[in-house]
Design a protein around this motif. Sequence first.
Motif, PDB file in Angstrom:
ATOM      1  N   ASP A 127       0.804  -1.228   0.000  1.00  0.00           N
ATOM      2  CA  ASP A 127       0.000   0.000   0.000  1.00  0.00           C
ATOM      3  C   ASP A 127       0.837   1.279   0.000  1.00  0.00           C
ATOM      4  O   ASP A 127       0.361   2.339   0.408  1.00  0.00           O
ATOM      5  CB  ASP A 127      -1.000  -0.003   1.173  1.00  0.00           C
ATOM      6  N   ASP A 175      -1.427  -7.065   2.133  1.00  0.00           N
ATOM      7  CA  ASP A 175      -0.865  -5.951   2.926  1.00  0.00           C
ATOM      8  C   ASP A 175      -2.002  -5.095   3.494  1.00  0.00           C
ATOM      9  O   ASP A 175      -1.974  -4.695   4.663  1.00  0.00           O
ATOM     10  CB  ASP A 175       0.063  -5.115   2.039  1.00  0.00           C
ATOM     11  N   HIS A 255       3.105  -6.718  10.837  1.00  0.00           N
ATOM     12  CA  HIS A 255       4.218  -6.133  10.092  1.00  0.00           C
ATOM     13  C   HIS A 255       5.546  -6.396  10.815  1.00  0.00           C
ATOM     14  O   HIS A 255       6.571  -6.583  10.165  1.00  0.00           O
ATOM     15  CB  HIS A 255       3.990  -4.634   9.885  1.00  0.00           C
ATOM     16  N   HIS A 271       6.632  -8.645   0.831  1.00  0.00           N
ATOM     17  CA  HIS A 271       6.217  -7.960   2.066  1.00  0.00           C
ATOM     18  C   HIS A 271       4.734  -8.233   2.402  1.00  0.00           C
ATOM     19  O   HIS A 271       4.400  -8.660   3.508  1.00  0.00           O
ATOM     20  CB  HIS A 271       6.466  -6.465   1.874  1.00  0.00           C
ATOM     21  N   CYS A 275       2.953 -10.195   5.571  1.00  0.00           N
ATOM     22  CA  CYS A 275       2.044  -9.481   6.488  1.00  0.00           C
ATOM     23  C   CYS A 275       0.696 -10.210   6.573  1.00  0.00           C
ATOM     24  O   CYS A 275       0.072 -10.265   7.640  1.00  0.00           O
ATOM     25  CB  CYS A 275       1.819  -8.050   6.014  1.00  0.00           C
TER      26      CYS A 275
HETATM   27 ZN   LIG Z   1       2.843  -3.107   4.598  1.00  0.00          ZN
END
Ligand SMILES: [Zn+2]
Length: 354
Positions: A127, A175, A255, A271, A275
């Motif tokens: 994001d 995310d 996170h 990533h 998450c």
């Molecule tokens: Zn993130």
Amino acid sequence: MAGEFTKARTMNFPRTTVFGHNVLEQTADICRSLLFGEDGIIITGRNTYEAAGKQVEDLVSEHFNVAPVFTDGCDHDNVEKAKAAAKEMRSTFILAIGGGSKIDTAKLVSNDLGIPFVSIPTSIAHDGICSDRASMKNEEGAPLTIQACPPMAVIADTGVLVKAPYRFLASGCADVISNMTALKDWDFARKIKDEEFSTSAYTMAHYAAESLINNSTLIKPGLEESIWLVLKPVIASGVSMCIAGSSRPTSGSEHMFSHALDLLHPGKALHGEQCGVGCIMMMCLHGGDWKQIRDALKNIGAPTTAAELGLSSDDVVDALVAANKVRKDRFTILGENGLTRNAALNLARTTGVI
Ligand SMILES: [Zn+2]
Ligand SMILES: NC(=O)C1=CN([C@@H]2O[C@H](COP(=O)(O)OP(=O)(O)OC[C@H]3O[C@@H](n4cnc5c(N)ncnc54)[C@H](OP(=O)(O)O)[C@@H]3O)[C@@H](O)[C@H]2O)C=CC1
Ligand SMILES: O=C(CO)COP(=O)(O)O
């Protein structure tokens, strides 16, 4: 008697956000409406130049003098390379065309040189496409998050984004879905530590995650409509950070788990994917509906297990145990002491992650 009023805040947002089919064609008009000067650089990569960079260069060169600068990951050398090119060109603006690494590089160059940039994503793996925070690697390769500039404009073309590998989109969704535990952590820290809180940032980040959970069965590879459904929540998630003035609404214990993995086992998964899996486990710790998170991720095609992340059971347990030490100033459900190895093992087993 009430004390003297001393509160003051600055919120920086993107000024123009354009998304949908063929919106790339509006790039020159948008740059003109923003009163950019004649000269600019395009921060892009070899693949992303092919995906959209060349097209944008052709579209804007009738009105602007632009030159591409090819960068790799977002680290000190690449930021300096882009800065040197911007100075040499006397660049008055930057077009960032690519994934998170190109957009984050532009955020830092823009911040350091005081020139605006436009975010033109070619993939949405997280994001960060319209937030004011950049993630870069320090000299040891460890991730570092830096407060920087949000883009002046975001131009997200669904026709371009649908051609990116689907894995990126699923990661971006994960995310944003992971806001669900970040928000629980924030609420927890407000109650336990009297931490500063923003209802508007909370509401926006929550809307973003909930909307993707509710639409999870509609998000599929190769469908431009799916990109359309994902874009607004991704943008809202980024804006929630601009409102909060930090990543608090979008980054909590899940996170920290992902950051711990980046330190202990770098390069295994994206990533957002990490998450998402972290969110399943942290939601269980919070006593919330972790099966809803797992099912939404499954519907979208994002990983829900260690094996799908390319990790062993031990890797996951190591990261769970280390997670509370990653950012000590961010209080979460992991508390000050974190999880014992046994508790981490139980959590990962209970949620089917291992
Ligand atoms: Zn993130
Ligand atoms: N700001 C934030 O909030 C956050 C930032 N990050 C940061 O973002 C970066 C990772 O970003 P991410 O978005 O995953 O991707 P990257 O920018 O690292 O791009 C990943 C790869 O995908 C390629 N690519 C991108 N779009 C396309 C496309 N349409 N078609 C074909 N290939 C494509 C890129 O090509 P090319 O080589 O041409 O670029 C690159 O090889 C890291 O630097 C990470 O630290 C991570 C999380 C949050
Ligand atoms: O990834 C982020 C939001 O999704 C930013 O989080 P961090 O501040 O933990 O880097």
